[in-house]
Motif scaffolding. Structure first.
Motif, PDB file in Angstrom:
ATOM      1  N   VAL A 138     -23.926  -0.638 -11.419  1.00 36.74           N
ATOM      2  CA  VAL A 138     -24.037   0.017 -10.039  1.00 36.74           C
ATOM      3  C   VAL A 138     -25.265   0.742  -9.702  1.00 36.74           C
TER       4      VAL A 138
ATOM      5  N   ARG B 290     -24.054  -2.029   0.575  1.00 32.81           N
ATOM      6  CA  ARG B 290     -22.639  -1.941   0.715  1.00 32.81           C
ATOM      7  C   ARG B 290     -21.799  -2.060  -0.839  1.00 32.81           C
ATOM      8  N   GLY B 291     -22.766  -2.118  -1.900  1.00 33.26           N
ATOM      9  CA  GLY B 291     -22.287  -1.887  -3.176  1.00 33.26           C
ATOM     10  C   GLY B 291     -21.910  -3.349  -3.828  1.00 33.26           C
ATOM     11  N   LEU B 292     -21.339  -3.028  -5.207  1.00 32.97           N
ATOM     12  CA  LEU B 292     -20.943  -4.290  -5.730  1.00 32.97           C
ATOM     13  C   LEU B 292     -19.413  -4.530  -5.768  1.00 32.97           C
ATOM     14  N   ILE B 293     -18.889  -5.508  -5.083  1.00 35.42           N
ATOM     15  CA  ILE B 293     -17.521  -5.926  -5.032  1.00 35.42           C
ATOM     16  C   ILE B 293     -17.423  -7.291  -5.809  1.00 35.42           C
TER      17      ILE B 293
END
Lengths: 157, 157
Positions: free
Chosen positions: A78, A85-88
């Motif tokens: 992370v 918008r991040g790690l999904i």
């Protein structure tokens, strides 16, 4: 809303990525008390909790839960893989070639291995990473190949 | 040493297992404060930590980290899959078809899908399980197919 976020804010969109692109995390030490606390809550087995009994296990001494290695690796990913918008992640293959022991220092090397723009949804794609978690001896303790949703840069940005 | 162990003690050996054999765990609720605590330590992203911002994410509301779902699933597996000498996994494919949300109640159904006695080491084998984590609506929130070391019953036991 304006407040100090505890999380990093990524900036990379799908068009910023290329095969072979690499990201390297900082190092993080796995402390004995954290190893036991995690195991007590999520993986309560003798080889993660009791030094004396762990000596007779496959590990030979008290070892961290593989899920603890995974959780700490996620923290390092992370921080080091700055996707907007991040790690999904949808999932992937995970393996633990070697155990992690209290006092080990972990770091994660992540590499882009596949980029698949979505055919049905032009605003995103699916990116596969190869994330290797290494200990202080350079030994691989975890390999995880997650498939991650990555967004295109909005036209109006 | 005699003391009350905090961990379950398994009794099943390789020769006790058969393809299709199933194990069902108890239910466990995912509480909001635990979801935030886990995410703060291991997966500090806005959609796991901040209700307001999470509303604008892919999840639509605050969701648990997939690693938290995995950790809780491990707890339930440890309690419900009574292999002698515990569960030591080499890895496997993991996926999260749906997110887990605070207040969800999880349970794990595990099934033996492959049994491979070791050719080089007669005292053990590798068993593949299919472990499905379900929420209170019966929806699958995680599938994990771990390869686990299982021991033969010692001849002298």
């Amino acid at each position: 809303m304006t407040f100090e976020r505890p999380w990093p804010k990524g900036h990379l969109h799908l068009e910023d990525l290329s095969i072979g692109q690499r990201f390297e995390s900082r190092e993080q030490r796995m402390e004995l008390d954290e190893v036991k606390e995690f195991a007590g809550r999520y993986d309560p087995q003798f080889f993660h909790l009791d030094e004396e009994e762990a000596a007779g296990s496959l590990f030979g001494r008290l070892a961290a839960s593989g899920w603890h290695t995974a959780a700490n690796s996620m923290r390092l990913m992370v921080e080091s893989v700055p996707f907007a918008r991040g790690l999904i992640g949808a999932g992937g293959e995970i393996s633990w070639p070697k155990a992690t022991f209290p006092g080990d220092t972990l770091r994660v090397l992540s590499e882009v291995v596949e980029i698949a723009p979505s055919r049905s949804r032009p605003d995103r794609g699916m990116v596969t990473l190869k994330c290797q978690t290494l200990n202080q001896h350079g030994e691989i303790v975890q390999v995880f190949n997650p498939r991650i949703v990555v967004w295109r840069r909005p036209a109006t940005e």
